[in-house]
Scaffold this motif. Structure first.
Motif, short mmCIF file in Angstrom:
data_model
loop_
_atom_site.label_atom_id
_atom_site.label_comp_id
_atom_site.label_asym_id
_atom_site.label_seq_id
_atom_site.Cartn_x
_atom_site.Cartn_y
_atom_site.Cartn_z
N THR A 1 0.84 -1.20 0.00
CA THR A 1 0.00 0.00 0.00
C THR A 1 0.87 1.25 0.00
OG1 THR A 1 -1.71 -1.20 1.21
CG2 THR A 1 -1.83 1.21 1.24
N VAL A 2 0.42 2.27 -0.71
CA VAL A 2 1.18 3.51 -0.85
C VAL A 2 0.96 4.42 0.36
CG1 VAL A 2 1.39 5.64 -2.19
CG2 VAL A 2 1.18 3.43 -3.37
N ARG A 3 2.07 5.04 0.80
CA ARG A 3 2.00 6.11 1.79
C ARG A 3 2.86 7.26 1.27
NH1 ARG A 3 4.85 7.15 6.72
NH2 ARG A 3 5.93 5.15 6.53
N GLY B 1 6.50 14.05 -0.01
CA GLY B 1 6.28 14.24 -1.44
C GLY B 1 6.66 13.05 -2.29
N ARG B 2 7.23 12.02 -1.67
CA ARG B 2 7.58 10.81 -2.40
C ARG B 2 6.57 9.71 -2.09
NH1 ARG B 2 13.75 9.15 -1.85
NH2 ARG B 2 13.23 8.10 -3.83
N PHE B 3 6.52 8.71 -2.98
CA PHE B 3 5.53 7.65 -2.84
C PHE B 3 6.21 6.38 -2.33
CE2 PHE B 3 4.01 10.04 -6.74
CZ PHE B 3 3.24 10.94 -5.98
N LEU B 4 5.94 6.07 -1.07
CA LEU B 4 6.53 4.90 -0.43
C LEU B 4 5.51 3.76 -0.47
CD1 LEU B 4 8.71 3.51 1.42
CD2 LEU B 4 7.37 4.39 3.35
N CYS B 5 5.95 2.60 -0.93
CA CYS B 5 5.11 1.40 -0.87
C CYS B 5 5.55 0.61 0.36
CB CYS B 5 5.26 0.54 -2.12
SG CYS B 5 4.30 -1.00 -2.05
N GLY C 1 10.06 -0.72 3.04
CA GLY C 1 9.45 -0.87 1.72
C GLY C 1 10.33 -0.32 0.62
N PHE C 2 9.72 0.40 -0.34
CA PHE C 2 10.48 0.95 -1.45
C PHE C 2 9.70 2.12 -2.04
CE2 PHE C 2 7.80 -2.48 -2.93
CZ PHE C 2 7.18 -1.98 -4.05
N PHE C 3 10.41 2.97 -2.76
CA PHE C 3 9.77 4.11 -3.41
C PHE C 3 9.40 3.76 -4.85
CE2 PHE C 3 12.39 6.34 -0.18
CZ PHE C 3 11.36 7.03 0.47
N VAL C 4 8.36 4.42 -5.35
CA VAL C 4 7.99 4.30 -6.76
C VAL C 4 7.80 5.69 -7.34
CG1 VAL C 4 6.90 2.04 -6.53
CG2 VAL C 4 5.51 4.11 -6.28
N THR C 5 7.97 5.78 -8.64
CA THR C 5 7.64 7.01 -9.36
C THR C 5 6.42 6.74 -10.22
OG1 THR C 5 9.11 6.44 -11.21
CG2 THR C 5 10.05 7.74 -9.40
N PRO D 1 3.27 8.73 -13.02
CA PRO D 1 2.90 9.92 -13.80
C PRO D 1 1.76 10.72 -13.16
CG PRO D 1 1.99 7.96 -14.81
CD PRO D 1 2.86 7.48 -13.70
N LYS D 2 1.08 10.13 -12.18
CA LYS D 2 0.01 10.83 -11.48
C LYS D 2 0.35 10.92 -9.99
CE LYS D 2 -3.75 9.49 -14.61
NZ LYS D 2 -5.11 8.90 -14.72
N ARG D 3 -0.28 11.87 -9.30
CA ARG D 3 -0.04 12.01 -7.87
C ARG D 3 -0.79 10.90 -7.13
NH1 ARG D 3 2.15 15.35 -4.44
NH2 ARG D 3 1.32 15.57 -2.32
N LEU D 4 -0.03 10.11 -6.39
CA LEU D 4 -0.63 9.01 -5.65
C LEU D 4 -1.11 9.50 -4.29
CD1 LEU D 4 1.83 6.09 -6.49
CD2 LEU D 4 -0.06 7.03 -7.83
#
Length: 722
Positions: free
Chosen positions: A301-303, A307-311, A344-348, A350-353
């Motif tokens: 799940t994303v958190r 400003g970064r997207f952590l899974c 977890g890990f970060f993802v990039t 194209p849309k704001r998660l």
């Protein structure tokens, strides 16, 4: 005995299937394949793969499962011949009647009847066997009880994995009439995977209303095996080699008593998180209305952190891994691995998660590498004799090769046993695991290393020729193409939901409920009466229709099973449009074995010329049925169903397609074209008024009929379908 049958859309997928343990593969040629968008094979490529597969006892089935027009027959028949001579172990055909002719001319060719032929009950299987087919590939909708019956009659192949067609196999005309690209000719544009709304409460929003999840039979494969199914088919000639490898590995493990690596399968391709299919009844996950395409496997799940997207996940992805993001169960966008992180890990993306978005891995690079690293080797045993003053000899698994140069006495260093072993251990990329038997060296023979290497290569080449040559030959000729049939038929046949008041020579009743009292629907009609039977008919369905048959003069049947069923019932057959009669082989058979028959609705008027016997009809007026759905598009929400007989399916362009519900043993649905058909009839006139209401009184009045039909199309009567 049973087999795992894997798809091979190209050479890499073929190798992945073989290396992962497939017992057989199926592939298509550059022409006449129901997957024309796959890379497919020319005859040289087919021979190369067939030779390689034969090293491991893997059979190669060539799919030539398209609708064949009259002008294509000569080339099609020659392609069958070339494919067989190139090493095919079976030819898969859709055209039952062409296959019958091929079997009579070349009985040595093994024929399998494609799922496109729609075999779904024991009557279709009996006809296939009668026509010379050794195996039937069952329609994906076939009930388990019917599968067990069919398996006792003929060798049976069943789909266990991969994409499911929305429409009953061989009866889809949506792509054909919506854009001129026929699914029956391998050019389907998949309109079923588009967004639609339906005018029923809860289904008004656009979604993937017609898109099934991928099939995954899983442990049910063991039930199918127990029922007598011989071949377990994996769909996917359009999919990547890693998917093929994962699928073969999964089912190999299940058949060997293991649990199978479902995670690997999910990550390589997974539309909709899988359904068990229709053999055991429609399950809740049958449709994938929220997500189209590969969904992968859930990983976290994303958190949003700074400003970064952590899974948040225990997964440790790698560079190049890709993901799909779902929000509230609906596909949002894709994402890529953006670096490791604590917890977890970060993802990039194209849309704001947002917090709570779900992440599914769709490309696992390390898994793919492992899957494609599998290597299947053939164990060979090498024996050799190198004696001074004699010709050198090597025997590889009983295949003997003798050199052409007598071994001279060595002046310095004679050839040793170690030299010979080291030389033959080199296989130059051949898939061999070399073992050694006796290696005899007598005297002090000399052979330079270059010549020894050449001797080895020649010995292995002879061995390969010996194990891959299937010693194929075919007599000249082949099936003779029947002469054109040119008869006249002035009769009119009408398909209606009630024959009361219908004005036609032949009335074909298509009831809303086959279990109801049909006598009230035929009263007063004075012409010939036929009961409409859909292309899919289960054994249970046949039991339901039997009590009503005395009301009718015969059966109008949309599936090939109708030939054997009509015989069994002792009733005349009206072979419907669903027979897809597109060439003289089909027309000649039906002209003799049916009271009436229809020409394919995918032919132009000129293409129909020569297929018109005195008992032939062509669909020229009324609704154009595009699809038969053997499932509920509303997810079997029976407790809240409004039981409406008709709905409207609307696409993104605003086009409206009638969606009809009817009942036999269960609810079935039909989709009709957004425009009605009105064109000239090449043979007798067949009109389908299922969704238009009875217009039979207007058949002789072109102006009134055109006004009553509203928006009309000439269909394929003028422009040929691709």
């Amino acid at each position: 005995m049973c087999e795992i049958l894997a798809p091979a859309g190209d050479k890499n997928s073929a190798l992945a299937a073989i290396n992962s343990g497939a017992d057989a593969i199926y592939l298509g040629l550059k022409q006449f394949s129901a997957r024309s968008s796959a890379d497919n094979f020319d005859f040289a490529g087919l021979k190369e793969i067939a030779d390689y597969a034969s090293l491991f006892g893997v059979r190669v089935h060539v799919a030539m499962n398209t609708l064949v027009k009259q002008g294509e027959l000569q080339g099609f028949i020659e392609s069958i011949r070339q494919a067989w001579l190139a090493g095919a172990d079976a030819i898969i055909l859709q055209d039952l009647f062409l296959g019958r002719a091929v079997h009579k001319a070349w009985p040595e060719i093994v024929l399998h009847l494609s799922t496109q032929a729609g075999v779904c009950n024991e009557y279709g299987a009996r006809l296939a066997k009668e026509c010379g087919f050794s195996r039937v590939i069952l329609a994906r909708e076939t009930a388990f009880s019917d599968i067990a019956k069919i398996a006792k009659l003929i060798e049976t192949e069943v789909f266990v994995q991969g994409a499911l067609c929305t429409c009953f196999s061989g009866q889809c005309y949506f792509s054909s009439f919506a854009g001129g690209n026929s699914g029956n000719r391998g050019r389907c544009k998949q309109p079923c995977r588009k967004l639609y709304s339906i005018d029923r409460s809860g289904f008004e929003e656009r979604a993937y209303r017609l898109s099934p999840s991928d099939l995954c039979a899983g442990a049910n494969i063991l039930k199918l095996k127990e029922a007598g199914v011989y071949s377990f088919k994996i769909e996917g000639r359009m999919r990547r080699p890693e998917y093929v490898a994962a699928a073969v590995g999964y089912y190999r493990q299940l058949l060997s008593g293991g649990r199978g690596d479902l995670s690997a399968l999910r990550r390589t391709y997974n539309r909709g998180n899988y359904t068990a299919g229709l053999a055991f009844g429609q399950d809740k996950s049958f449709l994938s209305s929220a997500v189209q395409g590969h969904i992968g496997e859930y990983v976290g799940t994303v958190r949003v952190v700074g400003g970064r997207f952590l899974c948040e996940s225990a997964e440790r992805p790698a560079e190049g891994d890709c993901f799909k993001v779902l929000r509230s169960g609906t596909e949002l966008c894709g994402a890529r691995f953006g670096g490791a992180a604590k917890g977890g890990f970060f993802v990039t993306a194209p849309k704001r998660l947002k917090n709570g978005d779900k992440l599914f891995i769709t490309t696992d690079t390390r898994l793919n590498e492992r899957l494609l690293a599998r290597r299947r080797l053939r164990t060979v045993t090498v024996r050799a004799r190198f004696a001074e003053g004699e010709l050198p000899e090597a025997v590889i698994d009983g295949v003997k090769f003798v050199g052409d140069e007598v071994l001279a006495r060595a002046d310095n260093r004679p050839l040793s046993e170690e030299d010979i072993r080291a030389c033959f251990a080199k296989v130059d990329g051949l898939p061999f695991e070399v073992h050694f038997g006796d290696i005899e060296v007598e005297g002090t023979p000399y052979l330079g290393m270059a010549k020894l290497n050449a001797f080895r290569r020649a010995a292995y080449e002879k061995y390969l020729d010996g194990v891959t040559d299937k010693h194929r030959s075919l007599p000249e000729g082949g099936p003779a193409i029947p002469a054109p049939i040119r008869g006249k038929n002035g009769k009119t046949a009408v398909i209606c939901t009630s024959l009361c008041g219908v004005d036609a020579d032949i009335g074909i009743l298509k009831p809303a409920n086959y279990a109801g009292d049909l006598s009230a629907l035929v009263g007063g009609f004075t012409g010939e009466k036929y009961l409409y039977l859909p292309p899919f008919l289960s054994g249970e369905d046949i039991g339901i229709i039997r009590p009503s048959l005395p009301l009718f003069d015969g059966i109008f049947c949309e599936g090939i099973y109708g030939v054997a069923l009509a015989r069994g019932l002792g009733l005349p057959l009206f072979a419907g449009v669903g027979f897809n009669a597109a060439n003289a082989f089909a027309a000649a058979f039906l002209a003799e074995n049916a009271r009436y028959y229809c020409i394919s609705k995918e032919l132009t008027a000129s293409e129909s010329y020569g297929l018109c016997a005195e008992n032939a009809f062509s669909l020229a007026c009324g609704g154009i049925k595009l699809m038969d759905l053997i499932y509920c598009p509303f997810g079997k929400s029976c407790r809240t169903c409004d039981r409406c007989g008709g709905y409207t399916l609307t696409d993104e362009a605003g086009r409206k397609f009638p969606l009809r519900r009817y009942e036999i043993a269960s609810c079935r649905f039909e989709i009709y074209n957004c425009s009605n058909l009105l064109c000239g009839a090449a043979a007798g006139l067949l009109a389908d008024f299922t969704v238009t209401g009875d217009l039979s009184a207007d058949l002789g009045d072109g102006t009134a009929l055109r006004e009553a039909l509203g928006a009309v199309t000439r269909g394929h009567s003028v422009k040929s379908v691709l």
